[in-house]
Motif scaffolding. Structure first.
Motif, PDB file in Angstrom:
ATOM      1  N   GLY A 352     -59.114   1.131 -29.905  1.00 48.62           N
ATOM      2  CA  GLY A 352     -58.809   0.226 -28.790  1.00 48.62           C
ATOM      3  C   GLY A 352     -59.657  -1.024 -28.800  1.00 48.62           C
ATOM      4  O   GLY A 352     -59.753  -1.724 -27.801  1.00 48.62           O
TER       5      GLY A 352
ATOM      6  N   GLU B 235     -57.448  11.563 -22.587  1.00 44.30           N
ATOM      7  CA  GLU B 235     -56.588  10.592 -21.911  1.00 44.30           C
ATOM      8  C   GLU B 235     -56.067   9.523 -22.874  1.00 44.30           C
ATOM      9  O   GLU B 235     -54.866   9.290 -22.998  1.00 44.30           O
ATOM     10  N   LYS B 236     -56.999   8.901 -23.611  1.00 37.94           N
ATOM     11  CA  LYS B 236     -56.600   7.802 -24.495  1.00 37.94           C
ATOM     12  C   LYS B 236     -55.763   8.321 -25.671  1.00 37.94           C
ATOM     13  O   LYS B 236     -54.853   7.637 -26.145  1.00 37.94           O
ATOM     14  N   GLN B 237     -56.078   9.523 -26.141  1.00 37.96           N
ATOM     15  CA  GLN B 237     -55.332  10.116 -27.252  1.00 37.96           C
ATOM     16  C   GLN B 237     -53.901  10.425 -26.816  1.00 37.96           C
ATOM     17  O   GLN B 237     -52.940  10.189 -27.537  1.00 37.96           O
ATOM     18  N   ILE B 239     -52.156   9.056 -24.346  1.00 34.08           N
ATOM     19  CA  ILE B 239     -51.383   7.826 -24.125  1.00 34.08           C
ATOM     20  C   ILE B 239     -50.921   7.262 -25.459  1.00 34.08           C
ATOM     21  O   ILE B 239     -49.783   6.855 -25.622  1.00 34.08           O
ATOM     22  N   TYR B 240     -51.823   7.302 -26.450  1.00 28.39           N
ATOM     23  CA  TYR B 240     -51.443   6.787 -27.766  1.00 28.39           C
ATOM     24  C   TYR B 240     -50.355   7.656 -28.392  1.00 28.39           C
ATOM     25  O   TYR B 240     -49.374   7.149 -28.954  1.00 28.39           O
ATOM     26  N   ARG B 245     -49.542   3.209 -27.034  1.00 29.59           N
ATOM     27  CA  ARG B 245     -50.317   2.124 -26.437  1.00 29.59           C
ATOM     28  C   ARG B 245     -51.786   2.474 -26.610  1.00 29.59           C
ATOM     29  O   ARG B 245     -52.182   3.622 -26.443  1.00 29.59           O
ATOM     30  N   LYS B 246     -52.591   1.471 -26.930  1.00 26.55           N
ATOM     31  CA  LYS B 246     -54.020   1.697 -27.107  1.00 26.55           C
ATOM     32  C   LYS B 246     -54.770   1.215 -25.883  1.00 26.55           C
ATOM     33  O   LYS B 246     -54.748   0.022 -25.566  1.00 26.55           O
ATOM     34  N   VAL B 247     -55.450   2.127 -25.209  1.00 29.54           N
ATOM     35  CA  VAL B 247     -56.287   1.720 -24.088  1.00 29.54           C
ATOM     36  C   VAL B 247     -57.459   0.941 -24.676  1.00 29.54           C
ATOM     37  O   VAL B 247     -58.129   1.418 -25.587  1.00 29.54           O
ATOM     38  N   PRO B 253     -56.999   3.663 -18.517  1.00 30.17           N
ATOM     39  CA  PRO B 253     -55.572   3.713 -18.830  1.00 30.17           C
ATOM     40  C   PRO B 253     -54.738   2.707 -18.043  1.00 30.17           C
ATOM     41  O   PRO B 253     -53.720   2.235 -18.526  1.00 30.17           O
ATOM     42  N   MET B 375     -62.060   8.555 -31.650  1.00 33.44           N
ATOM     43  CA  MET B 375     -62.371   7.228 -31.116  1.00 33.44           C
ATOM     44  C   MET B 375     -62.827   6.266 -32.212  1.00 33.44           C
ATOM     45  O   MET B 375     -63.333   5.178 -31.917  1.00 33.44           O
ATOM     46  N   ASP B 401     -68.342   4.376 -26.073  1.00 37.24           N
ATOM     47  CA  ASP B 401     -66.913   4.679 -26.216  1.00 37.24           C
ATOM     48  C   ASP B 401     -66.664   6.157 -26.490  1.00 37.24           C
ATOM     49  O   ASP B 401     -65.520   6.600 -26.512  1.00 37.24           O
TER      50      ASP B 401
END
Lengths: 359, 439
Positions: A352, B235-237, B239-240, B245-247, B253, B375, B401
């Motif tokens: 990101g 969460e970020k994984q 969504i991706y 989409r990349k947070v 998010p 990450m 991160d």
């Protein structure tokens, strides 16, 4: 009930461990090792045993002397000893081999703090030490003991076609390892012993289908472990399949050598032979088993690519313009020295990452 | 359609077989229960009862302080025995309200919403003390109140349950899938989102099938199959995996128009808005080779862990480590009177044969941690810096991160405690940043 234990998460671990990695690599190396013993006979076996025993002994000695953590059983010293032996000519005297192993482990690894802290590949440090100390022994090659094999791996009927060329040149070519044969022939042209046309016919023989196939399958002279590109390739692919190494370093390293070898490997530009440059010498051994050494190679993919290209350039520079016919050992050692810098400049961007926004 | 996923990650053995076929059982509350005032991210709630006060089931006993905080409710009726500072699962002390159960289970009335308007829903969720039940315990109403310039178009329900061993979300989605779907609809309404996804790992085919059937009539909701890989539920994984989409690093998010909620949270929202039940109980898996009868319980919050373990047949002779949460991110505890709280998704008990991590080895720079880090960080560096107490330098390696998923330690051939050093480094860096702010 036992006393309850506490620790930070995570609380489960994979079964992957250091000694498993080492023993798998050793297992894979048995293919070229056994081939080396088959081709070169008892002297090769002795060199291998002396190198392995010498490495383990040195590790034990330093562990005792400096009260370091005992890790004799994890296979790292055995692996270093084996790798060193595979880079040596089969006829290396016992004491020379032993000193190489002692230097590799003692001054290539333990003096820096042992496994994980050494900046240079210990096996190559051992070989470089021997090359500087006893260059004659390390560059004296014995011919394969198997019938019908000669040093350079060229069938007799092809050597017979070199009739117009002075006998001493033919002898030099046929009694040297393939890379030596090429290097010396180019020198013969430079000092006027043979004509460029005669060099062409020598190259024609060196690059002939049967000579290249002998190089690929391992019917030539050379160091114990470097002769069979095929077995080294199988071993390397096994390591990639087992996810012990990634393809980046070996593939890019070998291709760089091939392409640059084609461009600069002969006399004049684009006179080299891609396959010959890739298959001759210790490139496959170096690419799959030395340049990929965890401790001394870059951490990030981008860094691995830089490392491999750099080492590939150095191989051709040394082969073509250096004092040695082969440059794999030094190319890797020199690139090892750049690893901390490469790592610093190839630090990955976090998931990101947004340019200019993420700090 | 192929299975959706993120890049990298690890494949720990899922071990869900131990408890996956155990139906959710409602647990009879014990005699004494403990309610920590801090069981969510944010400010601890303020105790509003005192010793000797009578309480009922669902009665507010501690009130949220400020916006990022959450209400706390009693799960039994009885008497407040006192307010004590007691050991919590982090190994520090928290003020806990001690309640003696009178076993009458008298309920408080909780007014139901008649008008499901966005603002009303958010207020009600805040009132009901709902927090993220996946383990992070972030107050849900905060997630439901994005700033005006960050419109939310998608709500994702995290039904991945990527932590090994745990089956609480699995049982919930299998036994009460409609609660999750209804909860999702409410969440979408609260946020004005037009699309809803329920992401479920492929190791739960029965749940996937059930959810598919339920969602067939709902045009705005889609059930998606995710690859079984850890940390799929990050969460970020997630969504991706679902939206590609990349947070942004360091962002939330909502920056990409998404809100993620755990399946348990969605069901809790349904319970709150449709059945008038604030958050005072949850499903907890008691499992591991160290307990005699692994179970999935509907647990009244405040129940001490030893009571839960006792109801799961007790500890085995060789039990050696007890984890609150999942084995990848949970906390090892030693005091068994620590209560189950809002974020407790499971209790995992390991036997002495399954416990490692006494000693670790040198880094051999094998790159495995880099290969698995979801990450895209360089975890080996955190341990190297940490060993030399160079905590602050970890900031340059983007330690902030890190999601502390533990994949790096899981794969490490030398079993190096990266996560431990990362926690130290994060704490040192945050302290330093606070100091700088003051200047």
């Amino acid at each position: 009930m036992n006393k309850l234990k506490i620790s930070t998460s995570p609380h489960i671990y994979s079964k992957f461990n250091v000694s498993k990695i080492m023993w798998v690599v050793i297992g894979v190396l048995l293919l070229p090792t056994l081939w080396g013993i088959y081709v070169f006979g008892v002297p090769a076996l002795i060199t291998i045993l002396v190198s392995v025993i010498g490495s383990v002994f040195t590790e034990w000695l330093f562990t005792k002397m400096f009260k370091m953590k005992v890790r004799l059983y994890d296979g790292s010293a055995v692996l270093t000893g084996l790798l060193l032996a595979l880079t040596l000519p089969p006829s290396t005297p016992i004491l020379v081999t032993f000193s190489g192993a002692f230097f590799a482990i003692g001054f290539g690894k333990m003096i820096f703090g042992g496994l994980g802290y050494n900046p240079f590949n210990p096996a190559l440090i051992g070989r470089a030490f021997l090359l500087a100390s006893w260059p004659v022994y390390i560059t004296t090659w014995s011919a394969p003991i198997r019938k019908g094999l000669n040093m350079v791996g060229i069938p007799q009927h092809l050597i017979d076609t070199l009739s117009g060329i002075p006998q001493n040149v033919v002898d030099t070519v046929t009694l040297a390892t393939p890379l030596n044969a090429l290097g010396q022939s180019i020198d013969f042209v430079s000092n006027g012993t043979i004509t460029p046309d005669q060099l062409n016919s020598i190259q024609h023989v060196l690059y002939s289908k049967s000579a290249l196939s002998n190089l690929f399958f391992g019917y030539t002279g050379g160091s114990i472990g470097e002769v069979s590109a095929l077995l080294l390739l199988i071993g390397g692919l096994l390591l990639i399949w087992k996810k012990i190494i990634t393809w980046h370093i070996p593939v890019i390293y070998i291709l760089t050598v091939g392409i640059l070898g084609w461009m600069f490997g002969g006399k004049g530009i684009f006179q080299g032979n891609i396959l010959f440059q890739m298959l001759a010498g210790g490139l496959f051994l170096g690419a799959f088993f030395m340049a990929t050494d965890y401790v001394t190679s870059p951490m990030f993919t981008k860094g691995k690519i830089i490392f491999a290209i750099g080492a590939g350039i150095l191989v051709i520079v040394i082969r073509r313009w250096g004092g040695y016919p082969e440059g794999v050992c030094y190319s890797i050692i020199i690139m090892n020295a750049f690893v901390p810098m490469i790592d610093r400049f190839t630090k990955p961007k976090p998931f990101g990452y947004v340019k200019g926004v993420t700090k | 359609m192929g299975l959706l996923t993120f890049k990298k990650g690890v494949h720990p053995p899922d071990m869900k077989l131990l408890s996956k076929d155990k139906k959710i059982e409602r647990l009879t509350p014990p005699k004494i229960l403990y309610f920590p005032v801090a069981q969510h991210i944010g400010a601890p709630a303020k105790t509003i009862v005192k010793k000797g006060d009578p309480v009922k089931v669902g009665q507010l006993i501690a009130e949220a302080v400020g916006f990022v905080s959450a209400n706390i409710f009693s799960s039994v009726s009885g008497t407040v025995k006192g307010i004590e500072d007691r050991l919590n699962f982090l190994g520090t002390k928290t003020s806990m309200i001690v309640i003696e159960n009178d076993e009458k289970y008298e309920k408080t009335e909780f007014t139901l919403l008649t008008d499901l308007q966005s603002a009303n829903i958010v207020n009600k969720v805040k009132e009901g003390g709902i927090v993220g039940l996946g383990g992070a315990t972030f107050p849900t109403h905060v997630k439901l109140s994005p700033p005006k310039d960050k419109p939310i178009d998608t709500v994702i329900i995290n039904g991945a349950e990527c932590e090994p061993y745990l089956t609480s979300d699995y049982r919930l989605m299998l036994e009460q899938p409609q609660k999750v779907v209804e909860g999702l609809k409410i969440l979408m309404k609260a946020l004005g989102a037009t699309k809803g996804y329920i992401g479920i790992e492929s190791n739960k085919p029965d749940v996937l099938k059930k959810m598919h059937e339920l969602c067939e009539k709902e045009s705005e909701i889609e059930t998606v199959a995710l690859k079984t890989k850890y940390p799929q539920g990050g969460e970020k994984q997630l969504i991706y995996a679902i939206l590609k989409r990349k947070v942004p690093a360091g962002g939330l998010p909502m920056a990409v128009g998404v809100v993620v909620q755990n399946s348990g949270t969605a069901a809790a929202i349904y319970d709150l808005l449709k059945e008038g039940k604030p958050l005072y109980e949850r499903i907890i898996t008691i499992t591991g080779n160290g307990v005699n009868e692994p179970k999935n319980f509907l647990v009244p919050l405040g129940t001490p862990i030893n009571y839960l373990i006792e109801k799961a047949g007790g500890l085995k002779e060789n039990a050696a480590k007890i984890i609150m949460g999942g084995p990848m991110m949970g906390f090892a505890i030693t005091d068994l009177t620590i209560p189950a709280q809002k974020g407790t998704s499971g209790i995992v008990v390991f036997t002495d044969k399954e416990v490692y991590g006494e000693d670790y080895d040198v880094c051999i720079r094998c790159n495995k941690c880099i290969d698995v880090c979801p990450m895209d960080l360089a975890p080996y560096q955190y341990a190297l810096l940490g060993e030399n107490e160079r905590y602050l330098e970890a900031k340059d390696w983007n330690v902030l991160d890190c999601i502390e998923c533990g994949s790096c330690v899981y794969i490490c051939p030398s079993k190096r405690p990266m996560v431990q050093f990362i926690k130290l480094e994060k704490a040192a860096i945050t302290a330093e940043m606070k100091k700088e702010k003051k200047k």
